[in-house]
Design a protein around this motif. Sequence first.
Motif, PDB file in Angstrom:
ATOM      1  N   LEU A 152       0.847  -1.186   0.000  1.00  0.00           N
ATOM      2  CA  LEU A 152       0.000   0.000   0.000  1.00  0.00           C
ATOM      3  C   LEU A 152       0.884   1.238   0.000  1.00  0.00           C
ATOM      4  CD1 LEU A 152      -3.017   0.845   0.163  1.00  0.00           C
ATOM      5  CD2 LEU A 152      -2.708   1.034   2.626  1.00  0.00           C
ATOM      6  N   LYS A 153       0.737   2.079  -1.020  1.00  0.00           N
ATOM      7  CA  LYS A 153       1.556   3.279  -1.151  1.00  0.00           C
ATOM      8  C   LYS A 153       0.696   4.538  -1.087  1.00  0.00           C
ATOM      9  CE  LYS A 153       5.632   1.360  -1.825  1.00  0.00           C
ATOM     10  NZ  LYS A 153       6.791   1.615  -0.962  1.00  0.00           N
ATOM     11  N   MET A 154      -0.271   4.555  -0.199  1.00  0.00           N
ATOM     12  CA  MET A 154      -1.125   5.729  -0.019  1.00  0.00           C
ATOM     13  C   MET A 154      -1.718   5.682   1.383  1.00  0.00           C
ATOM     14  SD  MET A 154      -4.337   4.123  -0.204  1.00  0.00           S
ATOM     15  CE  MET A 154      -5.483   5.369  -0.684  1.00  0.00           C
ATOM     16  N   ASN A 155      -2.302   6.805   1.803  1.00  0.00           N
ATOM     17  CA  ASN A 155      -2.904   6.904   3.132  1.00  0.00           C
ATOM     18  C   ASN A 155      -4.357   6.439   3.059  1.00  0.00           C
ATOM     19  OD1 ASN A 155      -3.842   7.510   5.669  1.00  0.00           O
ATOM     20  ND2 ASN A 155      -3.050   9.614   5.695  1.00  0.00           N
ATOM     21  N   ILE A 156      -4.630   5.257   3.570  1.00  0.00           N
ATOM     22  CA  ILE A 156      -5.966   4.675   3.462  1.00  0.00           C
ATOM     23  C   ILE A 156      -6.994   5.466   4.290  1.00  0.00           C
ATOM     24  CG2 ILE A 156      -5.893   3.059   5.405  1.00  0.00           C
ATOM     25  CD1 ILE A 156      -7.048   0.952   3.400  1.00  0.00           C
ATOM     26  N   ALA A 157      -6.529   6.231   5.260  1.00  0.00           N
ATOM     27  CA  ALA A 157      -7.445   7.012   6.100  1.00  0.00           C
ATOM     28  C   ALA A 157      -8.081   8.168   5.336  1.00  0.00           C
ATOM     29  CB  ALA A 157      -6.699   7.543   7.324  1.00  0.00           C
ATOM     30  N   GLU A 162     -16.328   1.076   6.619  1.00  0.00           N
ATOM     31  CA  GLU A 162     -14.931   1.399   6.903  1.00  0.00           C
ATOM     32  C   GLU A 162     -14.046   0.602   5.949  1.00  0.00           C
ATOM     33  OE1 GLU A 162     -11.843   1.341  10.753  1.00  0.00           O
ATOM     34  OE2 GLU A 162     -13.853   0.491  10.902  1.00  0.00           O
ATOM     35  N   ILE A 163     -12.817   1.093   5.744  1.00  0.00           N
ATOM     36  CA  ILE A 163     -11.839   0.374   4.930  1.00  0.00           C
ATOM     37  C   ILE A 163     -10.526   0.318   5.709  1.00  0.00           C
ATOM     38  CG2 ILE A 163     -11.286   2.512   3.675  1.00  0.00           C
ATOM     39  CD1 ILE A 163     -10.594   0.731   1.252  1.00  0.00           C
ATOM     40  N   ARG A 164      -9.886  -0.852   5.724  1.00  0.00           N
ATOM     41  CA  ARG A 164      -8.640  -1.026   6.474  1.00  0.00           C
ATOM     42  C   ARG A 164      -7.719  -1.974   5.704  1.00  0.00           C
ATOM     43  NH1 ARG A 164     -10.217  -5.629   9.799  1.00  0.00           N
ATOM     44  NH2 ARG A 164     -12.479  -5.890   9.627  1.00  0.00           N
TER      45      ARG A 164
END
Length: 437
Positions: free
Chosen positions: A71-76, A87-89
């Motif tokens: 993962l190369k991004m801020n999932i928040a 929600e996504i995690r």
Amino acid sequence: MFKIVLKITITILLITLTLPNVFAGDVKGIRFWQDPEKTRLVFDVSESVKYKLFTLDEPYRLVVDIEDAQLKMNIAKVEIPNQLVKEIRSSQQEQTLRIVIDLKKGVSTKDFTLKPFQDYGHRLVVDLRDKNAKKQIVKTAASAIKEKNRDIIIAIDAGHGGEDPGAIGRKKTREKNITLAVAKRLEKLINAEKGLKAFLTRTSDYYVGLEKRTQLARQNKADLFISLHADGFKDPKVRGASVWVLSSKGANSEMGKWLEKREKSSDLLGGVESLSNKDPLVAQVLLDLSMHYSVGASINAAERVRKELSKKMSKMHGKSLRKAAFIVLRMPDIPAMLVEMAFISNPQEEKRLKTKKQQMKIAKSILTGVKSYFKSHPPDGSFYASLAKSQVYKVKNGDTLSQIAQSFGVSMQQLKSHNKLKSNNLRIGQTLTIPGV
């Protein structure tokens, strides 16, 4: 010799162990698209990826495992639609990236990958649908059909949308945004007209399949289908609007497809006849007649729209209607046209297309052309048809000017002016002519 080989082997092993993990693909972004029927989940990835997904109940979840990925991004920071998703995690399990989507209800899924296209790179797409959701039908269109002197239903199709941006101008203007903006303006104008009712095949930025667009028109018993687009070409000097109808080759091809699937198809021909229970020869004749009518009506309506556009636009691309086998035009039961509003690849036309003034000019031209067509070709049972049949009215006992005007859907002032009346007084037996809509 053995010692040398052993040293080399150990060295290679040590180098391998000290190297960082090598991943085949990175997830650079996660996006959601929402439309009336589904929630689309899009993973922007650096290259084509291997993956698997599954759903879980109690609680409801969607799990997506992407092999050799990080993962190369801020999932928040992912914007979450509130219809299905809670929600996504994420978690990293050695070489596998796991994305978990917490859901509000059970879903069915459809997944596929997309190759790079225009501004987009590789993508993994997952469509989520509520298992218990009922198919939506546009209420305004459906209810209008049931009324006496019904409204004429016009399907307005804003081309492209969602993952499909359409043509892109030099200033990064996207065709999908222009078509939706004009579609909404045209819808508002049409719905302000007595006897006409419009609905949009898409109401915001999401993608609708080409065949789905025609299905929506048929489900809502549309009398006319108008698809809006903004052309693009490699030469930025090319400009002008154009109006397209189905070519004879496209009509014949579509007729063949319908005949091939007639045993399985539940589609109605013109809303009345079903092909599935007809003798093959009878089915062919019925379909041929319907297609002949549809193409003829399309040409008539499209020519009126083209004529109105030519009055208002600075430039038309071509001197007559254009013909092609576009999928959205291939309907044997609904007249259809495709309007290319301008070349978005032309810098001047791109700039104009973004303005409210130009969008309204296009919408008003289309409306005028549509009204002109339906005045002379009103569908049976429509309000326009009732006006066409009742151009002359003989005054009866108890009639008032306001009552007569209201019954024909015109203003009292229009009725007075049209009949050159100096007062509101009427006499029994007096003949009034009714102004057109």
